[in-house]
Scaffold this active site. Structure first.
Site, PDB file in Angstrom:
ATOM      1  N   HIS A  72       0.836  -1.201   0.000  1.00 31.50           N
ATOM      2  CA  HIS A  72       0.000   0.000   0.000  1.00 31.50           C
ATOM      3  C   HIS A  72       0.870   1.249   0.000  1.00 31.50           C
ATOM      4  CE1 HIS A  72      -3.745  -2.083   0.719  1.00 31.50           C
ATOM      5  NE2 HIS A  72      -3.274  -2.651   1.807  1.00 31.50           N
ATOM      6  N   HIS A  73       1.918   1.231   0.809  1.00 26.51           N
ATOM      7  CA  HIS A  73       2.808   2.385   0.844  1.00 26.51           C
ATOM      8  C   HIS A  73       4.213   1.984   1.259  1.00 26.51           C
ATOM      9  CE1 HIS A  73       1.982   3.140   5.368  1.00 26.51           C
ATOM     10  NE2 HIS A  73       3.253   2.853   5.265  1.00 26.51           N
ATOM     11  N   GLN A 144       9.916   1.549   5.451  1.00 29.72           N
ATOM     12  CA  GLN A 144       8.773   0.862   6.054  1.00 29.72           C
ATOM     13  C   GLN A 144       7.802   0.509   4.937  1.00 29.72           C
ATOM     14  OE1 GLN A 144       5.538   3.037   7.847  1.00 29.72           O
ATOM     15  NE2 GLN A 144       5.614   1.750   9.666  1.00 29.72           N
ATOM     16  N   HIS A 146       4.185  -1.175   3.892  1.00 28.27           N
ATOM     17  CA  HIS A 146       2.858  -1.584   4.361  1.00 28.27           C
ATOM     18  C   HIS A 146       2.355  -2.619   3.354  1.00 28.27           C
ATOM     19  CE1 HIS A 146      -1.581  -0.298   5.358  1.00 28.27           C
ATOM     20  NE2 HIS A 146      -1.346  -1.559   5.575  1.00 28.27           N
ATOM     21  N   HIS A 214      -2.490  13.242   5.163  1.00 30.22           N
ATOM     22  CA  HIS A 214      -2.593  11.930   5.811  1.00 30.22           C
ATOM     23  C   HIS A 214      -3.879  11.854   6.617  1.00 30.22           C
ATOM     24  CE1 HIS A 214      -1.628   8.158   7.571  1.00 30.22           C
ATOM     25  NE2 HIS A 214      -1.699   8.659   8.794  1.00 30.22           N
ATOM     26  N   HIS A 216      -7.224   8.611   7.644  1.00 27.20           N
ATOM     27  CA  HIS A 216      -7.588   7.194   7.550  1.00 27.20           C
ATOM     28  C   HIS A 216      -8.871   7.047   6.742  1.00 27.20           C
ATOM     29  CE1 HIS A 216      -5.029   6.409  11.425  1.00 27.20           C
ATOM     30  NE2 HIS A 216      -4.300   6.766  10.395  1.00 27.20           N
ATOM     31  N   MET A 287      -6.759  10.490  11.480  1.00 25.18           N
ATOM     32  CA  MET A 287      -5.668  11.449  11.592  1.00 25.18           C
ATOM     33  C   MET A 287      -5.969  12.611  10.675  1.00 25.18           C
ATOM     34  SD  MET A 287      -2.184   9.303  12.201  1.00 25.18           S
ATOM     35  CE  MET A 287      -1.422  10.311  13.432  1.00 25.18           C
TER      36      MET A 287
END
Ligand SMILES: *[C@@H]1O[C@H](CO)[C@@H](O)[C@H](O)[C@H]1NC(C)=O
Ligand SMILES: *[C@@H]1O[C@H](CO)[C@@H](O)[C@H](O)[C@H]1NC(C)=O
Ligand SMILES: *[C@@H]1O[C@H](CO)[C@@H](O)[C@H](O)[C@H]1NC(C)=O
Length: 347
Positions: A72-73, A144, A146, A214, A216, A287
């Site tokens: 996803h990211h 990182q 996802h 950013h 959700h 967020m």
């Protein structure tokens, strides 16, 4: 601790560093890739670290090696130290001050780059570099990922990023200014707003070059502005339902100087919620963040500057005129899909 995620820590040795450095004079490339990572749960967040040269250097270009089928990211973070020596580890974004599993071992974390949805390579503008190493406090980069689905050794992952870098000091360095809110979002609201604004109190001029929103699941649209002498100039407006990568600012070349005001608004659709939604890190939380990627001629070590407000802060209490399109999806790619997703009237 998040046991189901910690289970996927595997016991590879700290194997061959998966890195290629091609030096051409003071310019070099640094490739950071997952060392054949596997993941045993859906939506896992997995990290891998790379130690940077001690000498000060500048990142000029980001070339992602990742696919939205797999991830996803991908975030690239700068860290002062890492708390985890494993080749890769589970790194949910839950802040536990001294957890060895958090991204920077509980220490200072700084966003460097964000990739999502097959976004292409990204150059910083000519003469701008993201400064790392030296006295910046950034000694490691952590990628990182996802991951979308669980997968085993048969499709072990080597996603990552190639950074085009130089040891040559650049005229401008890149930095971040982040606006956002804390608080709660009441249920059954078609367009609940959270707003922030702060005087820009830095002692030097910044030039916004990119922005990232950013949020959700119930974040519909987020916008950011510079306010100078009562005049609002848009920095960016995007839906967090679109890829949460960095987009070019609406008005390139704009300067933000001491005395200007920076402002952001997040608009949420909580019609599907029956209870208060908290601002927080969990997926069911929300967020509200507007990241400004800027360049500056200032040469000191930068740290991220923040403007955070509570849920009782309202632009209307401070500013007589507010842009009418601050909550609008108009002009945002995929706006119709987003309206459909939230059962909103088609325009
Ligand atoms: C990943 O797997 C490939 C193919 O099996 C192997 O050539 C490579 O060395 C592995 N890389 C790491 C970092 O383990
Ligand atoms: C800001 O800049 C002015 C003029 O260059 C200087 O006098 C002052 O000390 C600086 N303030 C800070 C906080 O750096
Ligand atoms: C609301 O919930 C339904 C059922 O759970 C889901 O199908 C729909 O996508 C949700 N809509 C939004 C805007 O979250």
């Amino acid at each position: 601790m998040v046991p189901q995620l910690l289970v996927l820590l595997l016991c590879f040795e700290r194997s061959l560093s998966f890195t290629v450095e091609n030096n051409i004079g003071n310019d070099f490339e640094l490739t950071i890739r997952m060392p054949n990572a596997t993941s045993d749960s859906k939506d896992a967040l997995i990290c891998h670290s790379h130690e940077l040269p001690e000498r000060e250097s500048y990142i000029l270009r980001f070339v992602p090696h990742a696919s939205m089928k797999v991830a996803h990211h991908m975030m690239v973070y700068g860290c002062g130290h890492i708390g985890n020596k494993r080749p890769y580890w589970s790194c949910p974004l839950i802040e536990e001050a001294d957890s060895e599993y958090s991204i920077c071992g509980g220490g200072k974390r700084q966003i460097v780059f964000a990739w999502a949805n097959d976004a292409p390579a990204k150059n910083l503008p000519e003469g701008v570099g993201f400064r790392v190493g030296g006295t910046t406090g950034i000694s490691y980069l952590v990628i990182q990922l996802h991951y979308v689905q669980p997968f085993g050794v048969e499709s072990a992952d080597t996603s990552g990023v190639t950074l085009h870098m130089t040891y040559d000091r650049q005229p401008q360095q890149a930095g971040y200014y982040v606006l956002g809110n804390v608080g709660t979002i009441p249920p059954q609201q078609p367009a609940y707003r959270m707003e922030s604004a702060c005087p820009m109190n830095l002692n030097y001029t910044i030039y916004p070059i990119g922005y990232r929103t950013h949020g959700h699941n119930i974040a519909v649209v987020t916008s950011g502005y510079r306010i100078r002498d009562g005049v609002w100039t848009q920095l960016g407006r995007m839906s967090p339902q679109r890829p949460q990568t960095f987009y070019d600012v609406t008005n390139p070349g704009l300067d933000v100087s001491n005395g200007d005001v920076l402002a952001a608004r997040c608009t949420f659709n909580s019609m599907n919620r029956t209870q208060m939604t908290q601002i927080g890190t969990k997926n069911v939380d929300e967020m509200c963040n507007f990241y400004i990627l800027y360049s500056t001629y200032e040469q000191k070590d930068l740290s991220v500057d923040y403007c955070f407000r509570g849920d009782n802060f309202a632009w209307g209490d401070y500013f007589p005129s507010i842009p009418s399109d601050a909550s609008s999806l108009q002009g945002i790619p995929g706006a119709d899909e987003i309206r459909h997703q939230f059962n909103m009237d088609p325009r």
